[in-house]
Design a protein around this motif. Structure first.
Motif, short mmCIF file in Angstrom:
data_model
loop_
_atom_site.label_atom_id
_atom_site.label_comp_id
_atom_site.label_asym_id
_atom_site.label_seq_id
_atom_site.Cartn_x
_atom_site.Cartn_y
_atom_site.Cartn_z
N GLU A 501 3.58 13.62 57.72
CA GLU A 501 2.70 13.81 56.56
C GLU A 501 1.36 14.40 57.01
N GLN A 502 0.83 13.83 58.10
CA GLN A 502 -0.46 14.29 58.62
C GLN A 502 -0.39 15.77 59.00
N ALA A 503 0.69 16.12 59.71
CA ALA A 503 0.84 17.50 60.16
C ALA A 503 0.98 18.45 58.96
N GLU A 547 13.50 23.08 57.64
CA GLU A 547 14.06 23.44 56.34
C GLU A 547 13.49 22.49 55.28
N PRO A 548 13.55 22.86 54.01
CA PRO A 548 12.93 22.02 52.97
C PRO A 548 13.40 20.56 53.00
N ASP A 549 14.70 20.33 53.27
CA ASP A 549 15.15 18.93 53.18
C ASP A 549 14.59 18.08 54.31
N PRO A 553 11.26 15.95 50.81
CA PRO A 553 11.34 14.58 50.27
C PRO A 553 10.05 13.80 50.54
N LEU A 554 9.51 13.97 51.73
CA LEU A 554 8.26 13.30 52.07
C LEU A 554 7.11 13.85 51.22
N ALA A 555 7.11 15.17 51.05
CA ALA A 555 6.06 15.79 50.24
C ALA A 555 6.12 15.27 48.80
N THR A 558 4.71 11.68 48.74
CA THR A 558 3.27 11.54 48.96
C THR A 558 2.44 12.36 47.98
N GLY A 559 3.13 13.11 47.12
CA GLY A 559 2.39 13.91 46.15
C GLY A 559 1.94 15.25 46.71
N LEU A 560 2.19 15.47 48.02
CA LEU A 560 1.80 16.75 48.62
C LEU A 560 2.55 17.93 48.01
N ILE A 561 3.68 17.61 47.36
CA ILE A 561 4.49 18.68 46.78
C ILE A 561 3.69 19.49 45.76
N VAL A 562 2.71 18.83 45.11
CA VAL A 562 1.94 19.54 44.08
C VAL A 562 1.10 20.68 44.68
#
Ligand code: C2E
Ligand code: CA
Ligand code: CA
Length: 756
Positions: A501-503, A547-549, A553-555, A558-562
């Motif tokens: 997540e940090q990276a 790759e996305p998978d 899922p983590l994004a 954690t909401g990073l996907i937005v």
């Protein structure tokens, strides 16, 4: 008596003539038959008005006047049916002298005009008296309609007085002519309306008989009065059997009440039509699903004239929907309940405070089987494992497939994790014997994670995740073992997760490492490239290309996907516009939008901004939203999506078939493209029910004017089958993998352009 007559008072005589005329007029009022009316008028002119002869000529449709009625001596009778040209008649009337509304053609006038018209001249000896009637005199009553068209001419001859007719005679003659004119006009109007009515009836009969939908006329008792061929074919009864049957007697018992209720509304005058989906029972006993439309035609007073039922057979659609629903809750390969079914059952127990145990199975080294022996062998192995588990799992428990090589069992009324673990050991032991797949012996082992639900669990997902984490620990500890969830060992977020997540945050903030890859999508009609889907890749500083998978899922969690989603929108639009391909057809780029990006009021402004800043025309941007995201979206979020569509950006429904939407729901979503999920494309041509579903989806999309894209096309035979099914576009490794811009077809396009 002969002597008495002349002494009778003139007024008495007149009254009696008038009375007789009135009698005639009354009689005329009661008949609607034109011939009888004209006959009566001609007859009365001779009998009441004392003319020697009378003839009524009526204008026909072909510009001729025909003698339609005569009265007088036998010679006059012979004129009946004779015709004369309208033009000649108009000449005669022109040459004649107007006597009020009558025309008098004296024997002293030019008689040439009579040539070409048959008429009768009475045998009267010539008289020197200028007031006497001469054999060649003619008195005519022309009949005009309101538009000045000549309807006909009434002519009289030889007044009994031997004198020219007096005013009374002429007035009454005009009256009779007027009566004849009314009768002619009425009859013509009746003929026209009768013809129109017959025409409408013929057309209705044709439409009824030949209609591609079933149609029936029913009476107010709900009995079939008339049925067309399509209905006969649809329900399997002969026409004779259908007519007279009550609709309720061939209706599915479960639909009778609803149908009768709606029918009563119509009978009571509260509605004029209704529509419903209902079931009929076919003559051979099977169920026929139809959309029924019932409409009533009322007369002026509101009474029911006829009740018309129209029926469209939707049995196929209903079956496809049921099959789709089954597939959505069942895994197509093993026919086991899928993840959502498992969650549903678990949630059911959570809500009712029923404790439940969960066993989470994962086959060990399944990937090796797949990679060395191929997918089909892998599938066979999964089916064999399913058979073993199905046999061993008690009926009170639910066995399902989570996905891939993962299975789960839900055991109700279990609160002791160790007891559940024992069940797990027992099932694990079943795999001691090798399995035979494609003539090869396979030693299969499974890793099992165990947990039990507790009151603090809010959702099935949380329980399954615990079992999953316990299973992962079983793998880490050497596989082929059972582990019970332990909160101290199985942390929800691992250290690896935190590092990742940090990276990811750093990459995003420094705009380093994240990049769109582009995968071509072709038009199936001519194999030209229609556009590209942008798919994210992440060059991790240590782990290399992900790759996305591996990180989405983590994004998501954690909401990073937005922010990642907005970044992709901008990066893809910019990358594409730099390789301006607009002169090479209207190619577009499709960007994935996560459900988390919806409903925040940001979708429309962000898209609008990116379009302006990058210069990409709205029509060249597509957004892909998964079916699941759209179904779970709030109405505000759906409105946002609709506003995006209003910008001119096309909206695609991604992964169609994996959500819970029914085919009919499609109509209500603001999408112009449907991407049919890979899991439906893979079995195409092999699995007939999967093919049938795809066919159904494509047909419905065509009906709605929605473009269909097949995802994950990997073989030529899939491509051929999709073409035959009428699918619009296709995407998949067969056509081209996702590639960075430099390597993708877009780069070549840019090159072609600059060298042109
Ligand atoms: P998707 O939207 O369904 O994208 C298609 C996925 O199918 C891509 O996987 C693509 O590489 C893969 N694919 C294409 N052709 C074939 C084929 O013939 N066979 C098989 N087996 N796979 C094929 P990818 O790139 O790994 O992306 C996976 C998913 O990650 C995407 O599925 C999408 O849901 C998500 N994703 C990717 N980029 C983004 C993004 O920028 N934003 C969001 N929200 N999601 C993204
Ligand atoms: Ca997509
Ligand atoms: Ca997809």
């Amino acid at each position: 008596m002969q002597d008495v007559e002349p002494t009778q008072s003139v007024t008495n005589l007149k009254r009696s003539v008038l009375e007789r005329v009135l009698d005639v007029v009354r009689k005329l009022g009661t008949t609607r038959d034109l011939q009888a009316t004209l006959d009566l008028i001609a007859q009365s002119i001779v009998e009441v008005l004392d003319f020697g002869a009378a003839a009524i000529n009526v204008t026909g449709p072909d510009g001729e006047l025909r003698v339609a009625a005569v009265a007088g001596p036998p010679e006059v009778q012979q004129l009946l049916g004779e015709t004369g040209e309208l033009r000649l008649w108009l000449e005669v009337l022109d040459a004649a002298e107007p006597w009020g509304n009558l025309r008098f053609l004296s024997h002293t006038a030019d008689q040439q005009t009579w040539q070409g018209i048959s008429f009768w001249t009475p045998p009267i000896p010539p008289s020197p008296d200028p007031d006497s009637w001469h054999s060649e005199d003619s008195l005519l009553a022309p009949m005009w309609d309101s538009t000045g068209r000549l309807l006909g001419v009434l002519s009289v001859d030889q007044p009994a007085s031997g004198k020219l007719p007096d005013l009374d005679q002429r007035t009454i003659l005009e009256l009779f002519a007027a009566q004849a004119a009314i009768a002619i006009t009425d009859s013509a109007a009746r003929e026209v309306s009768e013809e129109l009515r017959r025409d409408a009836e013929r057309r209705w009969q044709l439409a009824f008989e030949r209609a591609p939908t079933g149609a029936a006329i029913v009476d107010s008792g709900g009995r079939v009065v008339q049925a067309n061929d399509t209905l006969v074919g649809m329900l399997g009864y002969s026409r004779e059997q259908l007519v007279g049957k009550r609709v309720v007697d061939i209706t599915h018992p479960d639909d009778v009440d609803k149908n009768v209720g709606l029918f009563q509304e119509v009978l009571a005058g509260r509605s004029d039509s209704y529509e419903m989906e209902k079931r009929f029972v076919h003559a051979d006993g099977h169920t026929v699903w139809v959309t029924l439309h019932v409409g009533v035609i009322r007369d002026e007073s509101g009474g029911i004239r006829s009740i018309i039922s129209q029926l469209a057979d939707i049995t196929d659609r209903k079956h496809a929907e049921a099959e789709l629903a089954r597939r959505m809750s069942h895994d197509p390969l093993t026919a086991l309940p899928n993840r959502s079914q498992l969650e549903e059952r678990l949630n059911y127990y959570l809500i009712r405070n029923v404790p439940a145990g969960v066993l989470f199975f994962d086959l060990d080294r399944f990937k090796t089987v797949n990679d060395s022996l191929g997918h089909e062998a892998g599938d066979e192995l999964l089916v064999a494992v399913t058979a073993i588990l199905t046999e061993a799992v008690p009926d009170s428990c639910l066995l399902g497939r989570i996905g891939g090589d993962e299975f789960a069992v839900i055991l109700p009324n279990e609160m002791d994790p160790d007891e559940v673990a024992q069940q797990g050991e027992r099932l694990m032991d079943l795999f001691a014997e090798p399995l035979l797949v494609r003539g090869h012996q396979h030693t299969v082992s499974v890793s099992v994670g165990v947990t039990v639900s507790r009151p603090e669990h809010r959702h099935a997902d949380e329980v399954l995740r615990e079992a999953d984490q316990a299973m992962l620990r079983a793998k880490r500890h050497g596989r082929a073992r059972v582990e019970v969830f332990d909160p101290t060992q199985d942390k929800p977020a691992t250290l690896d997760d935190l590092k990742l997540e940090q990276a990811l945050r750093v990459s995003l903030n420094e705009n380093r490492g994240l990049m769109p890859y582009f995968q071509p999508i072709i038009n199936l009609s001519d194999s030209t490239i229609a556009g590209y889907e942008a798919l994210i890749r992440w060059l991790h500083p240590e782990q290399g290309l992900l790759e996305p998978d591996q990180f989405l899922p983590l994004a998501e969690k954690t909401g990073l996907i937005v922010p990642i989603g907005w970044w992709m929108l901008e990066a893809s639009s910019r990358a594409i516009i730099r390789r301006d391909f607009s002169d090479d057809g209207n190619r577009w780029v499709a960007v994935n939008v996560s459900g988390s990006q919806l409903g925040r009021g940001l979708l429309v402004p962000n898209i609008a901004r990116v379009l302006t800043e990058s210069g990409l025309p709205a029509a060249q941007l597509h957004v892909e939203i998964t079916e699941t995201a759209l179904i779970e979206a709030s109405t505000a979020a759906i409105d946002e999506v609709r506003a995006v569509a209003d910008l001119g950006v096309e909206v695609a429904l991604d992964d169609f078939g994996t959500g819970y939407s029914s085919l009919t729901l499609l109509r209500d979503l603001p999408v112009s493209i449907v991407k049919i999920d890979r899991s439906f494309i893979a079995p195409i041509g092999v699995d007939r029910s999967a093919t049938a579903i795809v066919r159904r989806v494509i047909a419905l999309c065509q009906e709605l004017g929605v473009v269909t894209v097949a995802e994950g096309v990997e073989t030529q035979s899939q491509l051929t089958a999709l073409r035959a099914l009428g699918c619009t576009q296709a995407q998949g490794y067969l056509i081209g993998p996702p590639e960075p811009l430099a390597a993708s077809g877009i780069a070549q396009l840019g090159h072609r352009r600059s060298s042109a």
